[in-house]
Structure formats: structure tokens, C-alpha cells
Enzyme design. Structure first.
Site, PDB file in Angstrom:
ATOM      1  N   SER A  63      -8.737  -1.980  -4.137  1.00  0.00           N
ATOM      2  CA  SER A  63      -7.680  -1.349  -3.341  1.00  0.00           C
ATOM      3  C   SER A  63      -7.113  -0.127  -4.059  1.00  0.00           C
ATOM      4  CB  SER A  63      -6.579  -2.364  -3.017  1.00  0.00           C
ATOM      5  OG  SER A  63      -6.073  -2.950  -4.194  1.00  0.00           O
ATOM      6  N   THR A  64      -6.489   0.758  -3.286  1.00  0.00           N
ATOM      7  CA  THR A  64      -6.043   2.054  -3.804  1.00  0.00           C
ATOM      8  C   THR A  64      -4.520   2.174  -3.770  1.00  0.00           C
ATOM      9  OG1 THR A  64      -6.119   3.062  -1.614  1.00  0.00           O
ATOM     10  CG2 THR A  64      -8.130   3.195  -2.947  1.00  0.00           C
ATOM     11  N   TYR A 108       1.060 -18.805  -0.417  1.00  0.00           N
ATOM     12  CA  TYR A 108      -0.276 -18.349  -0.072  1.00  0.00           C
ATOM     13  C   TYR A 108      -1.083 -19.547   0.386  1.00  0.00           C
ATOM     14  CZ  TYR A 108      -3.307 -14.317  -0.839  1.00  0.00           C
ATOM     15  OH  TYR A 108      -4.080 -13.198  -0.677  1.00  0.00           O
ATOM     16  N   GLY A 123      -0.919   3.239   8.178  1.00  0.00           N
ATOM     17  CA  GLY A 123      -1.721   4.316   8.760  1.00  0.00           C
ATOM     18  C   GLY A 123      -1.136   4.942  10.002  1.00  0.00           C
ATOM     19  N   ILE A 143      -1.166   9.283   3.192  1.00  0.00           N
ATOM     20  CA  ILE A 143      -0.553   9.383   1.869  1.00  0.00           C
ATOM     21  C   ILE A 143      -1.552  10.053   0.940  1.00  0.00           C
ATOM     22  CG2 ILE A 143       0.297   8.019  -0.085  1.00  0.00           C
ATOM     23  CD1 ILE A 143       1.000   5.881   2.231  1.00  0.00           C
ATOM     24  N   THR A 162       0.534  -0.619   2.799  1.00  0.00           N
ATOM     25  CA  THR A 162       0.578  -2.057   3.095  1.00  0.00           C
ATOM     26  C   THR A 162       1.850  -2.697   2.558  1.00  0.00           C
ATOM     27  OG1 THR A 162      -1.797  -1.960   2.644  1.00  0.00           O
ATOM     28  CG2 THR A 162      -0.881  -4.129   3.024  1.00  0.00           C
ATOM     29  N   SER A 191      -6.558  -7.765  -4.865  1.00  0.00           N
ATOM     30  CA  SER A 191      -7.601  -6.812  -4.482  1.00  0.00           C
ATOM     31  C   SER A 191      -7.758  -5.672  -5.477  1.00  0.00           C
ATOM     32  CB  SER A 191      -7.231  -6.208  -3.130  1.00  0.00           C
ATOM     33  OG  SER A 191      -5.973  -5.535  -3.249  1.00  0.00           O
ATOM     34  N   LEU A 226       1.740   6.693  10.452  1.00  0.00           N
ATOM     35  CA  LEU A 226       2.626   7.857  10.382  1.00  0.00           C
ATOM     36  C   LEU A 226       2.015   9.064   9.692  1.00  0.00           C
ATOM     37  CD1 LEU A 226       6.003   6.081   9.438  1.00  0.00           C
ATOM     38  CD2 LEU A 226       5.171   6.689  11.714  1.00  0.00           C
TER      39      LEU A 226
END
Lengths: 510, 510
Positions: free
Chosen positions: B146-147, B415, B207, B212, B154, B142, B209
Site C-alpha cells: 500500500s502507498t 478484526y 478517490g 493525492i 482510506t 498491507s 475528491l
């Protein structure tokens, strides 16, 4: 004890006073001194030696019911006062000595895994696995005594971590008995993403969260080739530049360590005396190094190396070391010096106990630091120790020396030895502890970490607010309170709760 | 919103319906289908685009005060329904899109570290660091979207993890805004032992807790050499044995991936058509492989390789691959096929969206598994998918194919791609989800993990009790309750609380 008697064999319960004393301390200078002087303020009320996980479950249940504190005990080699009993603890304290749970439960040679009970001692693990052609490659200085469970609870690092990893890299699964039941997972995965993994909380938990009963570890084949090496450098700075370049180059030897000049001289002094032909050889060597190469005896330093791997890997590592050694004016000093340097580590603790009787107090402490701050940190700590020594009008000169013991991409671990003469000093242990605390303060000011692998325990608790935000401290405290509401694991290490932190003052008060 | 208006610029608040829709889903087949069919049950009530950490702090404070739920949003590429809004949530839900916080805050070329804001997108990070001669080496499929923050949340894995590590190896420090304040540490250590480290809880926290905001990552010099390679094997078994031997041999290429026969044929079908001389060359090659070497077109498989490092390292890796390839009857198939194979990964997601319009539903899912269980797991999952397909009387044949994408000492990541025709099927998404769930059940039964790197989210929540003891679940829940008492981060992923787990049924209900 009545509740326990129904659940676990009487033979596991141990009220012998000497045994209780032995389980009430670790190996800081302060603790050794307190024992010698009869000043250990509190010891466990009972020692239990469980032989099965079911015993541990029964113990934790009984402790939770009857409001008793449990302190897990492995090899007893802790150097952070983590094993000291909090003096303000009103409850019964039980030391849980795990060393009877020392079996290798299974070996899986295909996936290269072994399940080992937490009380197994390092050197026994090494011997047993070697019979099957394997190693876990974890060799902390304490490997003769320390246990697998202790390694996890301390977040330990071994001298060959470059090749095999630190304990968190080696352990693939860990099982613990906690106040909320048995923390376990079903199946061992090579790597996964299944949420924040509570097993990871056990690494560095220092007895605060539960009793580790077993772990699944990676196995590595015994190395095809193992060779030692050493390189002399004209100065510590040369050596550090060599270490930095090696860290960037890859192809790391299993172990690479750089001792400063004082430690180099010290190790030379510990060499067996040469005789006959060896006297001449030894003198000629010294002449060559100091006269021909121009190395200054009070400046030069040594790097010792352990190479492990396939023949190909080892020769690749040797080539890299040779190339970078030349680049930084290094001179190869042979494999025998490398072997001796590596093994010296194991004897240091014995030397400490020996010199204590000669009124020299000694201690080691460590940190990790970014490459760019390493040299300054070492100089600052030495300067600060000498300043503090002078300021107190203490006799003689302090022995303060360092070595770089582990390399990382971004920095390294630095290990200090501190020695002080106590002859004629009024309260020598107080002076020693103040100077060690000042050294830690200097380490933090110079960009070093609170600990690379010894841990926090009670010794370094006071520094936690300097490295963690209040939120980080709160998370730890709240999580501890939520999963151990009765504080069964009330050893008082780390910042478990404001109450327990009070008890931590024992170290300072001694 | 009134409370926020005082604290953060109005331009960061976004109530646009299309934007809310875009922030209310990830990229599972179910979510894409729900959007196409207008069936997405709930979307965020507001989207906020903070540009500074102070905005995030204001947001979290306001949410805590006004009983609002925050769901952090990165690239939106999540494939575990982690971004779906819980339908049973009575409170306002705000999506916090972090992509305006995308700056590189500093680069430290000596210690090879960079501090990067959490909303920075993978390909931008790569481009920016490359200008300084560095890479972080993290290339998940991704990476275009994605960041950095998403990778941590993740517990992501990149295709070149053999060389650079997974996200937990690359990230040296991470900072988050939580309901209890800012979780941070002062100083970045190469490695340390300072108690259970709350920062580590953020890895895989999905997500749950906090938000970030930045991370310090390791830098690696851009590789001196980068080469591609590929090897054909007569069967999947041959290929797996090669992968196993490579895992044991060390000297791993940056990426090594083995596709099964169906995926191999599929990738051949996606090749641009040959023309002119290339037609002959292509035909001759095929003839050589199938006639001379005797490879069966419906059995043979391919392994693609990416080599990175110094020239020495790369040639060492190539030699190892050549030696082990021969040992397992492999045939070198050139670097162009290797390059194509590696890059194909990035296009798969686009293909999925393309074929969806042709009434083919497609999805990928992954696991990690011990070496000894790998081949059986792959066969079991394929068999189970076909059985489930037949049992439902679905038309045609399911497309089910796998590849081994990451190797570890003790096992590998596998995968799967699953494709089903939906033409003429009454409730196709229901059938698709049931079959995917059956495949996951089969993975767990065959010794695979719940996820290697996609995570749990809401999609796989129901399986957690199968992999974790009640104690492990309780620890996670209690810690979450203790550090986020008002459930500000009430995204409902993982097993945060029995309440939220109810809300998780959204995936099943759709």
C-alpha cells in the site's frame, strides 16, 4: 419574531439594548475600544437564549424562511472579531446565546465519555465532572467564560494539551443544527474510516456552518498527582533548546511554558510584595541567581511546568525536565513560581482592561511555528513592532513580549503580548491595529501560521490567500454555498463567499 | 488520449489488457473470485502512470474537458470494492496508477518532517527513512504494497498506532490535484486554527475528491529499544479485561493485540514443526499451561506485544503489562511467540489466496467499538455467522474468529476472519457475501462502527444511512457536487450522488 413566538417560549427572546450590545462583540482591543468610544457600528437586532435543541431547530428554520442571519454566541471571549456583525448585512441579525444549554446529558464512566451541551462553560464543566472524579483536561486561557461549543467552533487549544490533547482530540462526536437539518451520527466510535467526516468541518467553522448543540467528549480520571515546577535559564535561546529537547524526549508535562525576559520581569513585578523574613529570602535568592550563577537580569528567562498523571508518570516527567534543564544551564526555581506562572495567564485579560483605563492598549496574538524557525520568528516580530512604532513617531517604547506555550513534535505555539501607550496619540486604535497587522505579516514571513488556536474570524481574513491555494479557498466557499445556500450563518468569518468577505471590512474600517 | 499525448509522455499511457485487469479490482473475496471466474464486469479503459505532478494536472484537466472518469490507484490492496469500476458508468474510465511518483522529496531532520510522493510504497518508505535513522511508524497489514496516498484516501491505521498515531496523526500536510485546481497550503504548521481545513476532507475520501500527489509526514527516530512479548490468558474475557485496564493505565506498547481461542489455535497450527529437543520443550510447555496452570486448550487466548521507545519507556511498558497480566491471571509466554504473532498478520492475505484454491473462501473485516460493547459484539457476530450458515444449509462449519488489534481510551478495533468451504455449494460467493453482510449488520446492531480503517467504498455504502443523518449525507453529496461538478472522480464510492450510488450496485450484482 412572530414565527418564533409559536415555536419557542417568549422568555428566550431578548431585545434589551444592553444585551444586544453585549452580544455584538468579542474581546479584541479594537472591539473594547469601540465600546468605550461608542463606535460599535452594528449590534444584533435580537438575542435568543434557547434552552432546548428544539428551540435551535425552530430558530434555524425560521431564519431560513424569513431571510435572517444567525450568529452563534458562547462565552463571548473570541479575539478575532468573529462576533462582530457585518455592517453591510441588510438582513436582521440574531445572536444565538447558547449558555442556557449547559447540561451534562450523560456520563459513561466505563468508556470514559460524557455528552455535554454546547453552552456549558469551561469552569462549570470542570467542577461538574470533578464531582464524578473526571476531567476533560481542556483549559484554554478563557476557561472561566468560554463554552464547549465555542471551543469546537474555534478549534481551541488548552494549556494542558500535552496530556489531554487539543479540542479535536478530546471531542469524539459533535452535533449541530444546520440549514440542511441536524448534522448528527448514530453512535460514538473510538476511531473510524467512513469517508470524509462532515462533523470534522465544524472544528474551526467559526459560526459559518451551523449551531453546535452538544458534543461527546473524552473523560480522564482526575490526576493522581499534580505538581508544579519552574526552571530559570540564562537566555531565551537556552530555554528554546531545552523545550526542543523536551519535545523530542517524550514524557511531556501537562503544561510547559517558556516566557521571555521581558515577560519574566513583568511577572516578577506582579508578585505580591515580600515582607519580614521573605524580604531577606527573596533578596538572597536574587543574589544567588545573578551573582553566583551569573544570570543577567535582562537576559534570563523562566520556564513554568505543570505535571499531571500517576505518581510514576509525574516523577518520570520531573526527572526528564531535571536532566534536560541541567543540560541547558537551567536552575530549578521551585514549585511556587511554577504555580504562579501558570495562574498568571488567567489574570492577563483583567490586566488588559485595567491598563486600558491608564491609556495603555494591550492585545495578545499567537502563532505556531516549526522548531527551526521559532527563535528567528520571535526576534523578527519584536524588531518589526519596534520599527513600526518608531516609523509612526509614537511616544515611549512598545511593550512586546512572547512565550512558548505549547510544544509539538514538529514545532511549538508562540504567544505574543503587545502593549502601546495611547496618551497623546491622535488615532491610537488605528496605530495599534496597523502595528498588529504588521506583526502578523512578519509572523507569516517568518514561517509562522496564521493562527494556532485563536482562529481567523474577520481579523485575519485578509491573510487567507497567503496561506491557502485558490483551490482550498474555493472548496471552502463552494461547500459553504452548497450546504447553507441562503447564508443563514452569514457571520462573514473565514472566506465564506465573496459577498460576505466584503462585509468583513468592518474590522478594518473601525 | 490525443489531448494527453501533447501533455505527458507516451510511456505513461498503458492500454495493456492485463494491466487494465490488474487495475480494475481490489482484494475482497468477491473481486478475487470474479477474476478467477472471469466475471469482473468492467475494467479501466486506460491506465496512466504519471511520474510528475504536472502529468496529474494534465490528466485531470483533460478528464474534465473530455468527460472522462479518473480512479486513483495506489497499492491495489483496497478491500471495500473502492477500485471496482461502476458498471453503469457510460464514460471512459482511467485508472491513475501513482506508483511512479514514489520519491522522498525532502527530509527535515530538525523539525522531523519528510515530504513524500503519494505513490511511495510502505516498505520502501520504511527502508529509505531507516537509512536516515527515522521511521513514520505506520505499519498497516498491507505495508508491503500500500502507498502513502492510499493510506490518506482510506484513513488508514497501522499496527503500531499506539506509539506513532493513525495516518491522520502522522500526516501534517497533504497536496492533491482536483477538478478545481491544486489543493495545497503554503507552509506546514505543527497545529493551527484557520477554519475548516479542506485538506482534512481528503482523509477517507476514497478517490472521490481528487488525486493525492504528496504528503508531509512526521518522522520519529528509530526506536532505541524494540522488544516483543506475549501473555496467555485463560479466556477471551480475561484478555479483554486486561486490554481495558492497559488502555486506562497509559504507557501503551507500540502494538498490543489479543487473539481469541480459535485464532490462537490457528496460529499454533501454523508454527513450524518442532524437532529434537524442541519437541520436548514444546510438549512440556503445553503440559505446564494446561495441567499446572489449568488453562483450557479450547478457552485460552493469547496477547502479543511489540514494545518500542527508549529503554526507559520500553521497560516501563513491560512493567505495566506484567502487573496487569498478573491481575487478570495471565501467564507470560515469551518474546518469540510475540514476534511470531505480530508477523503472522502479514501472511494472512497469502494464506487466503492459498486456501481459495482448496475451495475455502476467506475474508477479513473490522470495526471499532466502545469497551463496554466489545465482548458482546464479538459473541454476537460469531453467533450470527453460524446461524446464517446453518440457515442456508451450507456444508461444514464456518471459520469465524476475532482479535482486538488497536486500543483507544474509549474502545478498541476488532478484526474478524471469516472462512467458508465452497465445495459443493451452488453459488458460493453469493452465500459468502450474504453472510458477510449479515455480520456487518450484526456489528452495527451491537454498537460497532461501519469501519475502523478499511473504509466504505462500494461494499459498505448501503449501511451509510444507518450511521449518518440525512444532513451528514447531504453535506457530503453537496460538497462533492460543488467541488467536482463534472464528477471527474466518479469512482462511485461513499455517497457522492444518487446517480453514482446506483452504480454502486455492482458489488451486490456480482
Amino acid at each position: 419574531m412572530k414565527a418564533l413566538a409559536k415555536e419557542i417560549p417568549a422568555s428566550t427572546l431578548d431585545t434589551d439594548p444592553v444585551s444586544r450590545l453585549r452580544h455584538g462583540h468579542g474581546h479584541t482591543m479594537m472591539e473594547i475600544h469601540a465600546i468605550h468610544e461608542g463606535q460599535l457600528q452594528r449590534v444584533p437586532d435580537l438575542v435568543v437564549h434557547p434552552t432546548e435543541e428544539s428551540h435551535v431547530v425552530a430558530l434555524v428554520t425560521a431564519a431560513d424562511t424569513h431571510d435572517v442571519v444567525l450568529i452563534p454566541y458562547g462565552g463571548g471571549t473570541c479575539v478575532t472579531e468573529a462576533l462582530l456583525c457585518p455592517t453591510n448585512e441588510g438582513r436582521m441579525i440574531v445572536s444565538v446565546d447558547m449558555r442556557q444549554m449547559n447540561r451534562i446529558e450523560w456520563i459513561d464512566p466505563v468508556n470514559r465519555l460524557a455528552c455535554i451541551q454546547a453552552g456549558a462553560v469551561g469552569r462549570h464543566i470542570m467542577d461538574s465532572l470533578a464531582e464524578h472524579g473526571f476531567t476533560i483536561g481542556h483549559e484554554p486561557d478563557s476557561v472561566e467564560f468560554s463554552t464547549l461549543g465555542g471551543w469546537v467552533a474555534t478549534n481551541a487549544s488548552g494549556m494542558k494539551k500535552n496530556r489531554y490533547g487539543n479540542i479535536e482530540d478530546i471531542v469524539m462526536d459533535v452535533r449541530a443544527v444546520t440549514a440542511r437539518g441536524t448534522l448528527e451520527r448514530f453512535g460514538v466510535s473510538p476511531r473510524e474510516s467512513t469517508g470524509a467526516d462532515p462533523r470534522r468541518w465544524l472544528f474551526g467553522s467559526e459560526g459559518n456552518l451551523g449551531i453546535i448543540t452538544s458534543a461527546v467528549v473524552k473523560l480522564f480520571p482526575l490526576p493522581e498527582a499534580q505538581r508544579y515546577g519552574s526552571v530559570l535559564f540564562p537566555s531565551f535561546d537556552h530555554g528554546v533548546r531545552f523545550m526542543y529537547d523536551l519535545a523530542q524526549a517524550g514524557q511531556w508535562p501537562a503544561s510547559v511554558r517558556l516566557v521571555d525576559n521581558l515577560q519574566f520581569q513583568f511577572s516578577m513585578a506582579l508578585k505580591p510584595a515580600a515582607s519580614g523574613f521573605h524580604v531577606w529570602k527573596s533578596k538572597l535568592e536574587k543574589l544567588f541567581v545573578t551573582k553566583v550563577k551569573g544570570f543577567q537580569p535582562d537576559e534570563m528567562v523562566a520556564c513554568t511546568l505543570v505535571y499531571e498523571g500517576t505518581e510514576d508518570e509525574v516523577s518520570g516527567q520531573e526527572k526528564t525536565v531535571a536532566r534536560l534543564g541541567r543540560l541547558h544551564d537551567g536552575m530549578p526555581a521551585g514549585s511556587e513560581n511554577g504555580r504562579r506562572g501558570y495562574q498568571l495567564t488567567f489574570s492577563i485579560a483583567y490586566i488588559r482592561d485595567f491598563v486600558y483605563k491608564l491609556r495603555v492598549m494591550g492585545e495578545s496574538f499567537e502563532t505556531s511555528v516549526a522548531w527551526s524557525d521559532l527563535t528567528t520568528l520571535c526576534a523578527n516580530v519584536k524588531r518589526r513592532v519596534i520599527e513600526e512604532h518608531v516609523r509612526r513617531g509614537l511616544p515611549g517604547v512598545p511593550f512586546i513580549t512572547c512565550r512558548v506555550t505549547q510544544i509539538y513534535d514538529t514545532g511549538a505555539c508562540v504567544y505574543f503580548y503587545l502593549g502601546l501607550g495611547s496618551e497623546g496619540v491622535e488615532n491610537p486604535i488605528q496605530a495599534f491595529m496597523e502595528i498588529e497587522t504588521a506583526a502578523r505579516d512578519e509572523i507569516l514571513k517568518s514561517g509562522g501560521s496564521l493562527s494556532h488556536h485563536h482562529g481567523v474570524g474577520k481579523l485575519r481574513q485578509r491573510f487567507l490567500p497567503q496561506i491557502m491555494s485558490e483551490t482550498a479557498m474555493t472548496w471552502n466557499r463552494e461547500a459553504k454555498d452548497a450546504i447553507d445556500p441562503n447564508n443563514v450563518f452569514g457571520c462573514g468569518n473565514l472566506p465564506p463567499s465573496p459577498d460576505a468577505a466584503e462585509g468583513a471590512k468592518v474590522g478594518e474600517a473601525a
